[in-house]
Design a protein around this motif. Structure first.
Motif, PDB file in Angstrom:
ATOM      1  N   LEU A  85      30.759  41.063  37.226  1.00 45.30           N
ATOM      2  CA  LEU A  85      30.147  42.368  37.016  1.00 45.30           C
ATOM      3  C   LEU A  85      29.649  42.536  35.590  1.00 45.30           C
ATOM      4  CD1 LEU A  85      29.596  45.260  38.148  1.00 45.30           C
ATOM      5  CD2 LEU A  85      31.911  45.856  37.389  1.00 45.30           C
ATOM      6  N   LEU A  86      30.291  41.879  34.636  1.00 46.94           N
ATOM      7  CA  LEU A  86      29.976  42.084  33.227  1.00 46.94           C
ATOM      8  C   LEU A  86      28.701  41.373  32.791  1.00 46.94           C
ATOM      9  CD1 LEU A  86      33.508  41.808  31.600  1.00 46.94           C
ATOM     10  CD2 LEU A  86      32.063  43.840  31.730  1.00 46.94           C
ATOM     11  N   GLN A  87      28.517  40.134  33.222  1.00 47.59           N
ATOM     12  CA  GLN A  87      27.381  39.331  32.764  1.00 47.59           C
ATOM     13  C   GLN A  87      27.377  39.205  31.248  1.00 47.59           C
ATOM     14  OE1 GLN A  87      24.886  37.959  35.030  1.00 47.59           O
ATOM     15  NE2 GLN A  87      26.512  38.506  36.474  1.00 47.59           N
ATOM     16  N   LEU A  88      28.571  38.961  30.692  1.00 40.06           N
ATOM     17  CA  LEU A  88      28.723  38.752  29.257  1.00 40.06           C
ATOM     18  C   LEU A  88      29.083  37.288  29.018  1.00 40.06           C
ATOM     19  CD1 LEU A  88      30.793  41.901  28.189  1.00 40.06           C
ATOM     20  CD2 LEU A  88      28.350  41.517  27.828  1.00 40.06           C
ATOM     21  N   GLU A  89      28.397  36.666  28.081  1.00 39.19           N
ATOM     22  CA  GLU A  89      28.614  35.253  27.798  1.00 39.19           C
ATOM     23  C   GLU A  89      30.044  35.013  27.314  1.00 39.19           C
ATOM     24  OE1 GLU A  89      26.605  31.687  25.077  1.00 39.19           O
ATOM     25  OE2 GLU A  89      25.683  33.682  25.179  1.00 39.19           O
ATOM     26  N   GLN A  90      30.717  34.035  27.941  1.00 42.44           N
ATOM     27  CA  GLN A  90      32.075  33.594  27.604  1.00 42.44           C
ATOM     28  C   GLN A  90      33.137  34.645  27.919  1.00 42.44           C
ATOM     29  OE1 GLN A  90      32.040  32.290  23.502  1.00 42.44           O
ATOM     30  NE2 GLN A  90      30.680  30.567  23.904  1.00 42.44           N
ATOM     31  N   ILE A  91      32.771  35.702  28.620  1.00 41.02           N
ATOM     32  CA  ILE A  91      33.734  36.726  29.027  1.00 41.02           C
ATOM     33  C   ILE A  91      33.795  36.738  30.550  1.00 41.02           C
ATOM     34  CG2 ILE A  91      34.397  39.142  28.936  1.00 41.02           C
ATOM     35  CD1 ILE A  91      34.444  37.751  26.225  1.00 41.02           C
ATOM     36  N   GLN A  92      34.990  36.475  31.119  1.00 43.69           N
ATOM     37  CA  GLN A  92      35.151  36.386  32.572  1.00 43.69           C
ATOM     38  C   GLN A  92      35.983  37.563  33.083  1.00 43.69           C
ATOM     39  OE1 GLN A  92      33.980  33.983  34.878  1.00 43.69           O
ATOM     40  NE2 GLN A  92      34.707  35.594  36.263  1.00 43.69           N
ATOM     41  N   PRO A  93      35.401  38.448  33.923  1.00 43.69           N
ATOM     42  CA  PRO A  93      36.187  39.561  34.476  1.00 43.69           C
ATOM     43  C   PRO A  93      37.187  39.077  35.520  1.00 43.69           C
ATOM     44  CG  PRO A  93      33.986  39.546  35.431  1.00 43.69           C
ATOM     45  CD  PRO A  93      33.998  38.478  34.382  1.00 43.69           C
ATOM     46  N   ILE A  94      38.369  39.688  35.506  1.00 39.55           N
ATOM     47  CA  ILE A  94      39.392  39.308  36.488  1.00 39.55           C
ATOM     48  C   ILE A  94      39.924  40.517  37.254  1.00 39.55           C
ATOM     49  CG2 ILE A  94      40.087  37.237  35.231  1.00 39.55           C
ATOM     50  CD1 ILE A  94      42.370  38.795  34.009  1.00 39.55           C
ATOM     51  N   GLY A  95      39.477  41.706  36.913  1.00 38.30           N
ATOM     52  CA  GLY A  95      39.916  42.892  37.635  1.00 38.30           C
ATOM     53  C   GLY A  95      39.294  44.143  37.050  1.00 38.30           C
ATOM     54  N   MET A  96      39.401  45.273  37.780  1.00 39.31           N
ATOM     55  CA  MET A  96      38.861  46.544  37.293  1.00 39.31           C
ATOM     56  C   MET A  96      39.542  47.697  37.993  1.00 39.31           C
ATOM     57  SD  MET A  96      35.096  46.796  39.102  1.00 39.31           S
ATOM     58  CE  MET A  96      34.845  48.443  38.455  1.00 39.31           C
ATOM     59  N   ARG A  97      39.500  48.863  37.343  1.00 37.41           N
ATOM     60  CA  ARG A  97      40.043  50.073  37.946  1.00 37.41           C
ATOM     61  C   ARG A  97      39.417  51.294  37.288  1.00 37.41           C
ATOM     62  NH1 ARG A  97      44.435  48.473  34.566  1.00 37.41           N
ATOM     63  NH2 ARG A  97      44.939  50.052  32.961  1.00 37.41           N
ATOM     64  N   ASP A  98      39.485  52.428  37.990  1.00 41.37           N
ATOM     65  CA  ASP A  98      39.023  53.699  37.433  1.00 41.37           C
ATOM     66  C   ASP A  98      40.164  54.290  36.627  1.00 41.37           C
ATOM     67  OD1 ASP A  98      38.295  56.527  37.153  1.00 41.37           O
ATOM     68  OD2 ASP A  98      36.660  56.025  38.517  1.00 41.37           O
ATOM     69  N   ASP A  99      39.927  54.520  35.349  1.00 41.62           N
ATOM     70  CA  ASP A  99      41.000  54.938  34.456  1.00 41.62           C
ATOM     71  C   ASP A  99      40.626  56.237  33.754  1.00 41.62           C
ATOM     72  OD1 ASP A  99      43.355  54.860  32.976  1.00 41.62           O
ATOM     73  OD2 ASP A  99      42.434  53.689  31.361  1.00 41.62           O
ATOM     74  N   GLU A 100      41.059  57.368  34.320  1.00 37.70           N
ATOM     75  CA  GLU A 100      40.861  58.700  33.741  1.00 37.70           C
ATOM     76  C   GLU A 100      39.395  58.968  33.402  1.00 37.70           C
ATOM     77  OE1 GLU A 100      43.448  59.082  30.424  1.00 37.70           O
ATOM     78  OE2 GLU A 100      45.278  59.052  31.616  1.00 37.70           O
ATOM     79  N   GLY A 101      38.536  58.826  34.381  1.00 37.36           N
ATOM     80  CA  GLY A 101      37.134  59.158  34.207  1.00 37.36           C
ATOM     81  C   GLY A 101      36.292  58.071  33.594  1.00 37.36           C
ATOM     82  N   GLN A 102      36.888  56.939  33.284  1.00 37.78           N
ATOM     83  CA  GLN A 102      36.127  55.811  32.781  1.00 37.78           C
ATOM     84  C   GLN A 102      36.499  54.556  33.570  1.00 37.78           C
ATOM     85  OE1 GLN A 102      37.164  55.306  28.662  1.00 37.78           O
ATOM     86  NE2 GLN A 102      39.104  54.306  29.098  1.00 37.78           N
ATOM     87  N   ILE A 103      35.615  53.576  33.536  1.00 36.84           N
ATOM     88  CA  ILE A 103      35.857  52.327  34.247  1.00 36.84           C
ATOM     89  C   ILE A 103      36.465  51.322  33.277  1.00 36.84           C
ATOM     90  CG2 ILE A 103      34.764  50.400  35.459  1.00 36.84           C
ATOM     91  CD1 ILE A 103      32.670  52.373  36.476  1.00 36.84           C
ATOM     92  N   LEU A 104      37.620  50.785  33.640  1.00 35.25           N
ATOM     93  CA  LEU A 104      38.290  49.787  32.816  1.00 35.25           C
ATOM     94  C   LEU A 104      38.186  48.427  33.506  1.00 35.25           C
ATOM     95  CD1 LEU A 104      40.042  49.065  30.348  1.00 35.25           C
ATOM     96  CD2 LEU A 104      42.060  49.545  31.761  1.00 35.25           C
ATOM     97  N   ILE A 105      37.593  47.464  32.825  1.00 40.71           N
ATOM     98  CA  ILE A 105      37.439  46.119  33.364  1.00 40.71           C
ATOM     99  C   ILE A 105      38.352  45.181  32.584  1.00 40.71           C
ATOM    100  CG2 ILE A 105      35.829  44.208  33.762  1.00 40.71           C
ATOM    101  CD1 ILE A 105      33.589  46.250  33.972  1.00 40.71           C
ATOM    102  N   ILE A 106      39.185  44.463  33.297  1.00 43.98           N
ATOM    103  CA  ILE A 106      40.091  43.491  32.688  1.00 43.98           C
ATOM    104  C   ILE A 106      39.375  42.142  32.672  1.00 43.98           C
ATOM    105  CG2 ILE A 106      42.410  42.511  32.721  1.00 43.98           C
ATOM    106  CD1 ILE A 106      42.290  45.578  32.523  1.00 43.98           C
TER     107      ILE A 106
END
Length: 289
Positions: free
Chosen positions: A4-25
């Motif tokens: 989902l991120l499409q950031l170089e050298q950064i690999q997403p492994i999870g996500m959740r809705d956290d108090e009105g913002q999206i938190l991507i692990i």
């Protein structure tokens, strides 16, 4: 998981809705450094992990935070701890580079408060990004000293600021912090190619005339039409008030309420009634003729 991120050298492994913002692990999957950035020795050994949170561009109208876990390494020779960086992360702030570009693209078209709320950053962080961007833009712009210069003032935050305009290009040339004689003198002393200026259009404020006379001796001064008309109208209306004070109550009301505006109105905007009133004034009030 889909990247989902499409950031170089950064690999997403999870996500959740956290108090009105999206938190991507996510985790930093950059290759281990080959040598110590301080002493140049190798090899390096693993030295735990660090989690850092970066702001990213909004998704579905919500601010996004990316919690990135990065492995650290320690140099056996000098003990320096090395943390691999990512080209996707800003070097100066806890934000992605694309978020910084996102703010730069919008900072001149909306308020800092609204933009800070949209991206989930502190107000001062958004201001800092904008100031850095403005400084970068100023470095890229080369302004040619105008041949026809307009000099006036604009009130910003309750204080008069000197405004310089290129009248041939119909564009802003500069805005100064103050319009005082000392400030203008220092500015024109350091102005590049100031001998190019042939004409300066100003109002009747004396410091403008004095500074131009000393710093731009070859330039000719023109008083702008608005202030000439304004001063002439003020004198004309002053004479009208003087005459009015000597009239009867009926004539005083007529001159003040019915004839005054015809007297002061721009000739291009006068109506037939205005022209009749002016003829009446000429016939009955000789000092105003």
């Amino acid at each position: 998981m889909y990247d989902l991120l499409q950031l170089e050298q950064i690999q997403p492994i999870g996500m959740r809705d956290d108090e009105g913002q999206i938190l991507i692990i996510a985790e930093n999957i950059a290759s281990p450094p080959e040598q110590c950035e301080k002493c140049g020795n190798s090899p390096l050994y693993r030295h735990g992990k660090r989690r850092s949170t970066y702001a990213d561009t909004p998704i579905h109208g919500k601010p996004v935070k990316v919690e990135i876990e990065t492995r650290r390494y320690r140099c056996k020779a000098c003990g320096t701890v090395v943390t691999p960086s990512s080209p996707s992360l800003d070097d100066k702030r806890v934000a992605t580079r694309r978020l910084v570009r996102y703010i730069q693209d919008r900072c001149f078209g909306t308020t800092f408060t609204w933009l800070a709320k949209e991206v989930g950053l502190a107000l001062n962080t958004v201001k800092g990004i904008t100031q850095d961007y403005a400084a970068h833009l100023e470095e890229q712009v080369v302004l040619e000293t105008p041949r026809l210069l307009g000099l006036d003032e604009l009130y910003i935050l309750g204080k008069p600021r000197a405004v310089l305009v290129n009248l041939e290009m119909h564009s802003m040339f500069d805005i100064l912090e103050s319009r005082t004689k000392a400030h203008l003198t220092d500015y024109f002393k350091g102005l590049k190619d100031k001998n190019r200026i042939e004409w300066v259009v100003i109002d009747m404020w004396k410091p403008y005339e004095l500074v131009i006379g000393t710093q731009l001796p070859n330039a000719r001064i023109v008083i702008d039409r608005f202030h000439v008309v304004k001063e002439a109208s003020k004198k004309l209306d002053g004479l009208r008030k003087h005459l009015q004070s000597k009239l009867s109550s009926q004539d005083r009301i007529k001159l003040k309420k019915h004839l005054r505006w015809s007297l002061l109105r721009n000739e291009h905007n006068r109506t037939e009634r205005d022209l009749e009133n002016i003829e009446y004034i000429r016939s009955n009030y000789s000092p105003l003729r």
